[in-house]
Design a protein around this motif. Structure first.
Motif, PDB file in Angstrom:
ATOM      1  N   VAL A   1     -11.998  -1.784  -1.850  1.00 31.19           N
ATOM      2  CA  VAL A   1     -11.034  -0.776  -1.407  1.00 31.19           C
ATOM      3  C   VAL A   1     -10.103  -0.412  -2.567  1.00 31.19           C
ATOM      4  CG1 VAL A   1      -9.278  -0.205   0.303  1.00 31.19           C
ATOM      5  CG2 VAL A   1     -11.112  -1.810   0.888  1.00 31.19           C
ATOM      6  N   VAL A   2     -10.031   0.879  -2.867  1.00 32.80           N
ATOM      7  CA  VAL A   2      -9.059   1.366  -3.851  1.00 32.80           C
ATOM      8  C   VAL A   2      -7.751   1.576  -3.100  1.00 32.80           C
ATOM      9  CG1 VAL A   2      -8.472   3.219  -5.468  1.00 32.80           C
ATOM     10  CG2 VAL A   2     -10.866   2.502  -5.183  1.00 32.80           C
ATOM     11  N   ARG A   3      -6.709   0.922  -3.555  1.00 32.78           N
ATOM     12  CA  ARG A   3      -5.420   0.961  -2.842  1.00 32.78           C
ATOM     13  C   ARG A   3      -4.345   1.631  -3.685  1.00 32.78           C
ATOM     14  NH1 ARG A   3      -5.829  -2.068   1.586  1.00 32.78           N
ATOM     15  NH2 ARG A   3      -7.645  -3.442   1.696  1.00 32.78           N
ATOM     16  N   SER A   4      -3.369   2.147  -3.016  1.00 34.06           N
ATOM     17  CA  SER A   4      -2.274   2.790  -3.739  1.00 34.06           C
ATOM     18  C   SER A   4      -1.503   1.757  -4.552  1.00 34.06           C
ATOM     19  CB  SER A   4      -1.312   3.466  -2.764  1.00 34.06           C
ATOM     20  OG  SER A   4      -0.175   3.890  -3.480  1.00 34.06           O
TER      21      SER A   4
ATOM     22  N   TRP B   1       2.672   3.128   1.370  1.00 32.97           N
ATOM     23  CA  TRP B   1       3.013   1.754   0.978  1.00 32.97           C
ATOM     24  C   TRP B   1       2.100   1.309  -0.154  1.00 32.97           C
ATOM     25  CZ3 TRP B   1      -0.474   1.813   5.237  1.00 32.97           C
ATOM     26  CH2 TRP B   1      -1.510   0.887   5.215  1.00 32.97           C
ATOM     27  N   THR B   2       2.601   0.366  -0.948  1.00 27.14           N
ATOM     28  CA  THR B   2       1.807  -0.206  -2.036  1.00 27.14           C
ATOM     29  C   THR B   2       0.686  -1.008  -1.401  1.00 27.14           C
ATOM     30  OG1 THR B   2       3.812  -0.374  -3.355  1.00 27.14           O
ATOM     31  CG2 THR B   2       1.916  -1.640  -4.108  1.00 27.14           C
ATOM     32  N   GLY B   3      -0.526  -0.489  -1.538  1.00 28.81           N
ATOM     33  CA  GLY B   3      -1.660  -1.155  -0.905  1.00 28.81           C
ATOM     34  C   GLY B   3      -2.384  -0.292   0.113  1.00 28.81           C
ATOM     35  N   GLN B   4      -1.843   0.877   0.432  1.00 26.99           N
ATOM     36  CA  GLN B   4      -2.516   1.738   1.416  1.00 26.99           C
ATOM     37  C   GLN B   4      -3.889   2.162   0.884  1.00 26.99           C
ATOM     38  OE1 GLN B   4      -0.325   5.179   2.844  1.00 26.99           O
ATOM     39  NE2 GLN B   4      -1.979   5.750   4.257  1.00 26.99           N
TER      40      GLN B   4
END
Lengths: 747, 294
Positions: A50-53, A116-119
């Motif tokens: 998963v690529v996360r923010s 959010w960091t991780g979305q």
């Protein structure tokens, strides 16, 4: 449904009920024979990353996945537009929202903004997890960064960075009854305190994950570590636009959930959509560090509360505000934890007759809040039990006495709280009496006095609480029946299978429900097999959360066993059940729990703690727990639940905190930074029980899976602050780190 | 938790390992030595480190074990924490090291982590360097052009930074004869259990006075350091509680403490003093027990 069972004993089959039978789950699990989601390997299976923010709040201005699509071993890269095209809908919103609330669309992959960091922003699917991770580094997402807000009070304030539209306030509700204004005007004392129940992470031993594929019959097959297999199936069917019978969800072995495996997550839905789109099995397993960004957190509330106290120590009214963060989006149960638990449970076991509390739920740039062991209950217990100690200090009364003065009397049940809840039974004084006895309260206080004279910091903390459990929707489920189902089948060979719609993930239901069915049916324990967790073989149920399974699943099993016993009477002479089943070619019955009213377990916990004045470090010397969960099916399982809850409660009290910096970057997103308790952080736990059976279900059981977190957190905090009281420290917010305490001691 | 792609080579002798390092250097490629892997592998999994080649030196027998060389104790760089914990020579000679090993990380890390890896990594919050500094240890380093010795105090240069060249390997740690009055005390960060501050004291007491004292602190600053001001106060003084306390109060003299979400600078400074105070008290107690002056 208000059927009342007046008996003080379970009505039938007491055989094994109350026996400390060792868990039948343990041998396979501790010898490596568990089958968890990550144990599933299928031919041709692909792996997702998963690529996360990397930022907390930003507008997405572009995503370039071309290089990643061409990277070695990559099967596909999915972004929001790909899922839209495949007809994948949004995540389920919140359940039972009051009118006027907002539940913004929760996308599977972020398209316009990240909150959010991780979305999740994109999903890379490749031949191996490592190739997927390599290719993920090539997904180029451009962000136009925005100011972030992570604190619930700041998020609610005018001028805060806005996540969705308008402002960040998702809902407000005012709980008002009695005469709070009069009570505060007449109060001899008013104690007021801002208290924070900080954001914490559930940290189950097994991280989340999913494996999805298309079965031979064309159905969507999903292996998902979930607490709610039927709920997950219904949600998935809706998101993917499939009929529910075309989706099969199997939880398999699940290594702990603590509430966080209740919701369905965007990363899991993206993986499932990818498997459908590619026509191949796809697996994704969350890494430990990723779980701090991607799995729901718990708590994150700020309470500003005041307690009105009469001259004799009577609590007359409670008022103030609670700001609760929901994180970036609402998960199904998040509002319920605030509106149905935290707010209404503020009176706890005290006969407080007036209340005026406003609950405000807000969005903030942090991972969505989900249920976490207690889900509103520990927060209510913590706030009220801190106020009780402050009231004791203000009035000069002993903390045990001030609690006793305010308890709902055992003769006053069923008792309706000023918030409208009906406590069916209880004996809070009996619990406190036993606690004080086991604690050797007077002796401990004498020890404390001696320690204080010698300049040592020793404290004693008490916490009394009430724990609602067993919630079951009153509206019919998708099968048209109210409640959770159980199917009890006696084969012609006399073996019994109990299939139930609750879904254990570490609690020991295979053992407890086998004990229950064996006792009710009068058959050997070894002859009973318990199954759950698979939407094909388990009848409908809401799953396991909120301390509900003994009440809901247990009641369903009770009714199904009654039906089996009635059916067995069709044979022409009295005979053992197995013989009757043989004669009749087997017997089976499915019954529903109905919607028994919630149960209200209770407890009284005590803690003795010392503080090292040179460093501020806390040592928890003793932790004594007295629990009342009505009829106990298996005391070993109850004690195991209490132990686990105490460990998690201690973590919140002393060390755990999901902290963020000003830009919304997490500061504790790994086990090197996020401090869960170690076994050595705990003293030997002393567990005791009193029993006032529930009168609202046929077994007399009360939910108790969360009690440890309700009791331990305030008992420990109260003990530490009691130790610091002579040094002029009135209150500190959790976690009570050594530095925080040392700094307070320097003032 | 998937490391970036890397090549793997296994060295079965020091010579092979040095050869592999030299050829990686010649190719302009970043190579890293893998010993116990307890620091390097987590960094690689988080992609904070992405060496092109991993040279596994874990199987080189000549770099393992504890031996006596005259008055010195020579510890092979690949000796694991567990081997040190169980070594009778270490237990009998260096009680401070035993103190540290008992509170160092966890069983799994101790089973694989090595003393050479610990020293070469240069982690500012590592337990053993404080002990080794207080015991006046020397690092033996092998390179293409032979072997050199470097006092640990010179070898440690900053945060994750040491005086070790790309083509060199730490082969041994040498500790001279040490007084029995030693102790290590730490205050652990609650998640990682690395020291927010750890202090080691090694003192010798003769005729009621401190005849030698070395004190070192780890975790509080950019690198483990000798608390020289503390040492000066102790020199030739009588080991009374007030002398020990006033010496400990100088343990942070000149320190520019680290500050992060786990502890502020002032708190780390305070912990450095508090841990030094405890280490001194215990070291003095042990010194007096051994000399029978108590």
């Amino acid at each position: 449904m208000s059927e009342q069972f007046s008996g003080q004993r379970p009505p039938a089959g007491r055989g094994l009920i109350g026996e400390a039978i060792v868990r039948r789950e343990d041998l396979p699990l501790i010898t490596g024979r568990g089958r968890f989601t990550d144990d599933v390997a299928l031919p041709g299976m692909l792996h997702a990353f998963v690529v996360r923010s990397p930022v907390a709040h930003a507008r997405i201005t572009g995503i370039d996945a071309d290089a990643a699509r061409e990277a070695p071993g990559v099967a596909a890269v999915f972004v929001a537009a790909d899922l839209d095209q495949a007809g994948v809908g949004a995540l389920p919103g919140a359940e039972n929202l009051p009118p006027g609330s907002r539940s913004p669309r929760y996308p599977v992959l972020a398209a316009e903004k990240v909150l959010w960091t991780g979305q999740p922003v994109a999903l890379v699917v490749a031949q191996t997890p490592a190739l997927a991770a390599d290719a993920a580094e090539l997904v180029d997402v451009s962000y136009d960064e925005l100011p972030a807000v992570t604190d619930p009070v700041e998020a609610a304030a005018p001028g805060a960075p806005v996540l969705h539209e308008g402002d960040n306030v998702a809902l407000t509700r005012r709980i008002r009854s009695g005469d709070p204004d009069g009570a505060f005007a007449a109060a001899a004392h008013v104690v007021a305190q801002r208290m924070v129940s900080q954001r914490i992470a559930p940290v189950a031993l097994e991280p989340r994950g999913v494996v999805a594929w298309t079965g031979e019959d064309g159905r969507l097959e999903v292996r998902l570590p979930t607490q709610r297999p039927h709920g997950a199936r219904a949600w998935l069917a809706k998101i993917l636009g499939l009929p529910a019978e075309r989706v099969h969800v199997d939880a398999g072995d699940v290594g702990g959930g603590f509430g966080a495996k209740g919701p369905l997550y965007p990363d899991q839905v993206a993986v499932i959509a990818a498997a459908r789109s590619l026509g191949r099995p796809v697996k994704w397993i969350e890494t430990r560090s990723e779980s701090f960004l991607a799995t729901t957190h718990g708590r994150d509330q700020v309470a500003d509360l005041e307690l009105a106290v009469a001259a004799d120590g009577t609590f007359t009214a409670l008022r103030g505000t609670v700001h609760a963060s929901f994180g970036a989006y609402m998960t199904p149960n998040a509002p319920g934890s605030l509106l149905g638990r935290l707010g209404p449970m503020l009176p706890q076991g005290y006969a407080i007759r007036s209340i005026d509390v406003t609950l405000t739920g807000v969005f903030a740039d942090t991972p969505p809040i989900g249920p976490y062991r207690g889900a509103g209950r520990p927060e209510a217990a913590y706030f009220t039990e801190r106020l009780a100690d402050l009231a004791a200090a203000e009035t000069g009364m002993d903390p045990a006495l001030v609690r006793r003065r305010n308890f709902v009397r055992h003769t006053d049940f069923p008792y309706v709280t000023c918030t409208g809840l009906t406590y069916e039974s209880g004996d809070y004084e009996a619990g406190l009496d036993l606690l004080l006895d086991k604690l050797g309260y007077d002796g401990v206080r004498a020890r404390q006095a001696t320690a204080r004279e010698a300049g040592r910091l020793l404290g004693v903390g008490l916490a009394c609480f009430v724990e609602p459990g067993g919630i079951t929707p009153r509206a019919p489920g998708p099968d048209g029946r109210v409640g959770d189902q159980a199917t009890v089948t006696v084969s012609a060979s006399g073996k019994v299978t109990v299939a139930v719609g609750t879904s254990a993930h570490g609690q020991g239901h295979e053992t407890a429900f086998a004990q229950l069915a064996a006792s009710l049916l009068g058959v050997p324990y070894e002859d009973v097999t318990v199954v759950f967790g698979d939407s094909d073989t388990a009848p409908f149920g809401y799953g396991t959360f909120g301390s509900r399974s003994a009440v809901a699943g247990g009641s369903a099993i009770y009714h199904a066993c009654e039906e089996v016993l009635a059916a067995a009477k069709r044979v022409d002479a009295p005979m053992p059940l197995a013989e009757a089943a043989a004669r009749l070619g087997g017997l089976s019955a499915t019954a529903s729990s109905g919607a028994p009213p919630e149960t209200y377990a209770s407890g009284a916990y005590g803690c003795v703690a010392s503080v090292d004045p040179a460093t501020g470090r806390v040592t928890v010397e003793r932790l004594v727990a007295v629990d009342d969960c009505g009829v106990v099916i298996n005391p070993l399982l109850v004690e195991g639940q209490v132990h686990g809850g105490i460990a998690q409660g201690l973590g919140q009290a002393l060390t755990e905190h999901m902290a963020y910096d000003e830009s919304g970057q997490p500061l504790s997103a790994s086990l090197m930074d996020y401090a869960v308790p170690f076994a050595a952080s705990l003293p030997p736990l002393e567990c005791h029980s009193v029993s006032t059976p529930a009168t609202t279900n046929p077994l007399g059981v009360k939910g108790m899976g969360e009690s440890g977190t309700l009791g331990a957190t305030p008992a420990i905090v109260n003990a530490v602050l009691d130790a610091l009281r002579t040094r002029g420290v009135r209150h500190l917010d959790m976690p009570l780190t050594a530095e925080k305490i040392w700094t307070a001691l320097q003032r | 938790m998937f490391p970036a792609d890397f090549a793997y080579a296994r060295a079965d002798s020091l010579e092979t390992a040095l050869g592999l390092l030299a050829s990686a250097r010649a190719d302009g490629e970043e190579a890293k030595l893998l010993a116990g892997g307890q620091s390097l592998l987590p960094m690689m999994k988080l992609r904070l480190a992405a060496p092109g080649t991993l040279i596994d030196i874990g199987g080189i027998g000549e770099l393992k074990g504890v031996a006596r060389d005259g008055a010195n104790t020579v510890i092979g760089a690949l000796t694991t924490y567990r081997e040190l914990e169980r070594d009778p020579l270490i237990t009998a000679t260096f009680p401070a090291m035993t103190d540290a090993l008992a509170v160092l990380a966890d069983q799994q890390v101790r089973a694989r982590g090595t003393i050479g890896g610990c020293v070469a990594h240069g982690d500012p919050a590592s337990d053993l360097p404080a002990v080794l500094l207080a015991l006046d240890a020397t690092v033996t380093i092998a390179g293409a052009h032979g072997t050199r010795e470097s006092p640990l105090d010179d070898f440690l240069t900053g945060i994750f930074s040491t005086d070790l060249a790309d083509d060199e390997i730490v082969t041994a740690i040498t500790i001279p004869a040490a007084p029995p009055g030693q102790a290590y005390e730490k205050f652990p960060q609650p998640a990682s259990h690395l020291p927010l501050a750890g202090a080691c004291a090694a003192i010798e007491i003769k005729n009621g006075a401190i005849s030698a004292a070395r004190v070192a602190v780890t975790g509080a600053g950019p690198r483990p350091y000798r608390a020289r001001h503390t040492e000066r106060i102790l020199a030739s003084a009588q080991p009374t509680p007030s002398v020990l306390a006033s010496a400990a109060a100088q343990a942070g003299d000149g320190l520019r403490p680290l500050s992060d979400q786990h502890a502020s600078g002032p708190y780390r400074l305070h912990l450095a003093e508090a841990m030094t105070s405890r280490a001194l008290e215990r070291a003095a107690e042990r010194a007096l027990e051994r000399t029978g002056e108590r």
